[in-house]
Design a protein around this motif. Structure first.
Motif, PDB file in Angstrom:
ATOM      1  N   GLY B  88       0.817  -1.203   0.000  1.00  0.00           N
ATOM      2  CA  GLY B  88       0.000   0.000   0.000  1.00  0.00           C
ATOM      3  C   GLY B  88       0.858   1.263   0.000  1.00  0.00           C
ATOM      4  O   GLY B  88       2.074   1.224   0.229  1.00  0.00           O
ATOM      5  N   ALA B  89       0.192   2.397  -0.282  1.00  0.00           N
ATOM      6  CA  ALA B  89       0.893   3.682  -0.280  1.00  0.00           C
ATOM      7  C   ALA B  89       1.405   4.018   1.114  1.00  0.00           C
ATOM      8  O   ALA B  89       2.441   4.660   1.268  1.00  0.00           O
ATOM      9  N   ASP B 183       2.771  12.455  -3.024  1.00  0.00           N
ATOM     10  CA  ASP B 183       1.732  11.439  -2.836  1.00  0.00           C
ATOM     11  C   ASP B 183       0.727  11.582  -3.984  1.00  0.00           C
ATOM     12  O   ASP B 183      -0.026  12.543  -4.041  1.00  0.00           O
ATOM     13  N   ALA B 185      -1.725   9.458  -4.810  1.00  0.00           N
ATOM     14  CA  ALA B 185      -2.768   8.437  -4.642  1.00  0.00           C
ATOM     15  C   ALA B 185      -4.033   8.718  -5.456  1.00  0.00           C
ATOM     16  O   ALA B 185      -4.632   7.811  -6.022  1.00  0.00           O
ATOM     17  N   GLY B 211       2.493   5.954  -5.135  1.00  0.00           N
ATOM     18  CA  GLY B 211       1.212   5.685  -5.779  1.00  0.00           C
ATOM     19  C   GLY B 211       0.566   4.428  -5.230  1.00  0.00           C
ATOM     20  O   GLY B 211       1.159   3.737  -4.394  1.00  0.00           O
ATOM     21  N   THR B 212      -0.624   4.124  -5.686  1.00  0.00           N
ATOM     22  CA  THR B 212      -1.374   3.002  -5.118  1.00  0.00           C
ATOM     23  C   THR B 212      -2.515   2.561  -6.023  1.00  0.00           C
ATOM     24  O   THR B 212      -3.010   3.354  -6.830  1.00  0.00           O
ATOM     25  N   SER B 214      -5.155   1.494  -4.417  1.00  0.00           N
ATOM     26  CA  SER B 214      -6.239   1.500  -3.424  1.00  0.00           C
ATOM     27  C   SER B 214      -7.422   2.354  -3.843  1.00  0.00           C
ATOM     28  O   SER B 214      -8.567   2.025  -3.529  1.00  0.00           O
ATOM     29  N   ARG B 222      -3.858  -3.984  -0.995  1.00  0.00           N
ATOM     30  CA  ARG B 222      -2.633  -3.466  -0.367  1.00  0.00           C
ATOM     31  C   ARG B 222      -1.460  -3.491  -1.335  1.00  0.00           C
ATOM     32  O   ARG B 222      -0.405  -4.062  -1.028  1.00  0.00           O
ATOM     33  N   GLY B 224       0.819  -0.793  -3.390  1.00  0.00           N
ATOM     34  CA  GLY B 224       1.208   0.561  -3.735  1.00  0.00           C
ATOM     35  C   GLY B 224       2.619   0.525  -4.281  1.00  0.00           C
ATOM     36  O   GLY B 224       3.164  -0.556  -4.529  1.00  0.00           O
ATOM     37  N   TRP B 225       3.206   1.701  -4.495  1.00  0.00           N
ATOM     38  CA  TRP B 225       4.583   1.713  -4.999  1.00  0.00           C
ATOM     39  C   TRP B 225       5.319   2.960  -4.554  1.00  0.00           C
ATOM     40  O   TRP B 225       4.710   3.969  -4.199  1.00  0.00           O
TER      41      TRP B 225
END
Lengths: 380, 380
Positions: B88-89, B183, B185, B211-212, B214, B222, B224-225
């Protein structure tokens, strides 16, 4: 992680012609793939909204209940609320280390500089790396704040802690207020008889207990757990939330469904038989091809800890072994005290867990050839 | 996390009669359950040995390639080796914070005490908690070592960073050597047009990019990167290994299969339409039932940031709202500076993302009743 060893091990892992005695990986042939596929499909279809949505940091209630029941069956009075589902045992160790040793600007309960962690002379590298990164390896075990131990089944040695050692450790914790970080990862893979009671069963105040499905089921699920002293629960949850919000909900749903449909006791019995055969085959191969190797037969787990005569650089042996078509885990990965590299005893962790027994003999034959080749090379 | 708010929010989440304007949760009806179930089944059957076994800390190559291609399409010159798959993020933020701010006994690159992190006045609580726990919130943004920002789409305000602000930030980083923690996201959930180029596209040396899946797919995965400056890759991998060895392999296999079979662009377009409708419905409901509320219409994401007249304790409004059958996220969760509670402006994050549009009107009606009820109560 030693970069040279990491590079060698990655190269070995990528080469299917290499017999792998490295890694401490469970056997792929024991993975219940069809059952997990069925559980995955059911979990998403029946429970998809929950499986795929955000969830609370403590993890799924059903899973926590399953874990607490198993611990209770081994004598620990633990309820579901004492359990936090973690992203593998590694995360549980990492959270416990944070709670025990604190961090810059955090809410340290004990500063690393005030003591540190006492460890076996050889221990699990994933834990060792956590403590080393914090500068928290105790120089003097008597002044340690915390002891990291694997009482039921040690890694890399595959041995069981004696009753006297257990008693000594528990009384140390009670007298000094020191914490015990109990890594129970291999406990259910004891070859003979039932796994011993966890230390958790005798002390809820000082013991942080870590377990996982990685060795008994599959590591790719990344589901482990942490049982902490009740007064630490809120801080542990806070930490879990900070580091990744929650453990993978999809996998938790799959696992809940899987456990509801599986006979886990039978599965464990089959796994123990399988790994015990591997241990026997590897020990036999060592006696045949490398009679100069010293080792104790493991009482469970995935590996044999082997000592070869003389001293040397284990990474050099790994490089030579790779050329002979076999890989292993160099002993230096497990060692708390670094010794000047060329004066190090040559020790290896050889895993019998991830190759079929028939390949183990071949692997040790290759290892023996590498060892003799290196000895000849050094003689020149 | 404020315990009072946490307890209230858990109670609300457990009560299906409560309209939830809390949480910033994606809409369950957008989860492609049948497709994920099919991918899960295929991934385990075809790729089970890899999906269920241990894997390397950087994560699956195919997934890293997919992510790097998407970032490249937005102008960032990123290769798969620049990407680490994280749990996850939140974990990506936590790893980046560690690399940027160091930790006791670790290998700190910058000590929190040397500066700290500059933040928006209201920001994502998960990140805020990380920086607060490290004592690393910058008192003076000009002396900060790092800026945490959401340029493409801010949370909780749902706004886009202006070109002037972007330029200022990039020049600050170039001049001072400060780091930017970007962020991203919600970037792909911008309502109109394409997501802006990430700051990463303009600076690879100072930008840590998170990033994510989600928000665009499902949080329960779960996945993200983290994209870090190339010179930080080895340290980031080391940290990833310490905290949880690797991201869930089963989910990575499922996701690889899913993305190979999915039209993700079409999926995003549908999600944007859905959330834009929600935003419109919530704004309409606010104008109808709570005309005294001040807000800017969001440009994307999941929520509207609302200011009510006067000052007060937002947790009291949440308790009253729960009695009226609606929940929300109190503004204090997002706030960097704490104000004496009773003198706080009353701000709320209202999410339109997790209830069908027809329930949003009802939710705001209940919220308005709670607000008026509290005002009457205080008047007595």
């Amino acid at each position: 992680v030693d970069q040279e060893i990491d590079t060698l091990q990655r190269a070995c892992a990528a080469d299917p012609s290499i017999v792998s005695l490295a890694g401490g990986l469970p056997a792929c042939q024991l993975f219940p793939k069809a059952k997990i596929a069925a559980s995955a499909s059911r979990a998403v279809r029946r429970d998809g909204d929950r499986a795929l949505q955000y969830d609370w940091p403590e993890g799924r209630e059903g899973l926590r209940e399953w874990i607490s029941r198993r611990l209770a069956a081994r004598g620990a009075s633990v309820s579901k609320d004492d359990v936090i589902i973690t992203s593998g045992a590694q995360q549980a160790l990492s959270i416990a280390a944070h709670l025990l040793l604190g961090s810059a600007g955090g809410e340290p309960h004990r500063r690393a500089s005030e003591g540190g962690v006492a460890l076996d002379a050889e221990t699990y590298p994933g834990a060792l790396d956590i403590f080393k990164a914090r500068g928290a390896v105790a120089d003097d075990a008597r002044r340690a704040r915390c002891a990291y131990v694997m009482p039921a089944m040690s890694n890399p040695r595959g041995q069981v802690m004696s009753p006297a050692e257990r008693a000594g450790l528990l009384s140390w914790a009670a007298q000094t207020g020191g914490a015990i970080l109990e890594d129970d990862a291999y406990a259910e893979l004891v070859f003979d008889g039932e796994p011993p009671a966890p230390l958790l069963a005798q002390d809820r105040e000082h013991v942080f207990h870590v377990g996982t499905f990685s060795k008994t089921l599959c590591p790719g699920l990344r589901v482990g757990w942490l049982v902490m002293p009740p007064k630490m629960r809120a801080l542990a949850l806070e930490r879990k939330r900070l580091v990744d919000l929650q453990t993978n909900g999809l996998t938790q749903s799959i696992l809940e469904d899987f456990l509801a449909h599986d006979d886990f006791g039978q599965r464990l019995a089959a796994a123990r038989r399988y790994y015990a055969q591997g241990a026997e085959a590897l020990a036999r191969a060592l006696r045949r091809h490398l009679p100069e190797a010293e080792f104790n037969e493991p009482k469970g787990g995935f590996s044999i800890w082997v000592k070869l005569p003389g001293t040397g650089v284990d990474a050099e042996l790994l490089a030579e072994a790779a050329r002979h078509g076999v890989s292993f885990d160099p002993g230096s990965m497990f060692r708390v005290r670094s010794v000047a590299r060329s004066e190090s005893p040559i020790e290896l962790r050889l895993s019998y867990s991830n190759e079929p027994p028939r390949k183990l003999d071949d692997g040790v034959r290759r290892l023996a050839a590498a060892w003799r080749g290196l000895a000849r090379h050094r003689a020149h």
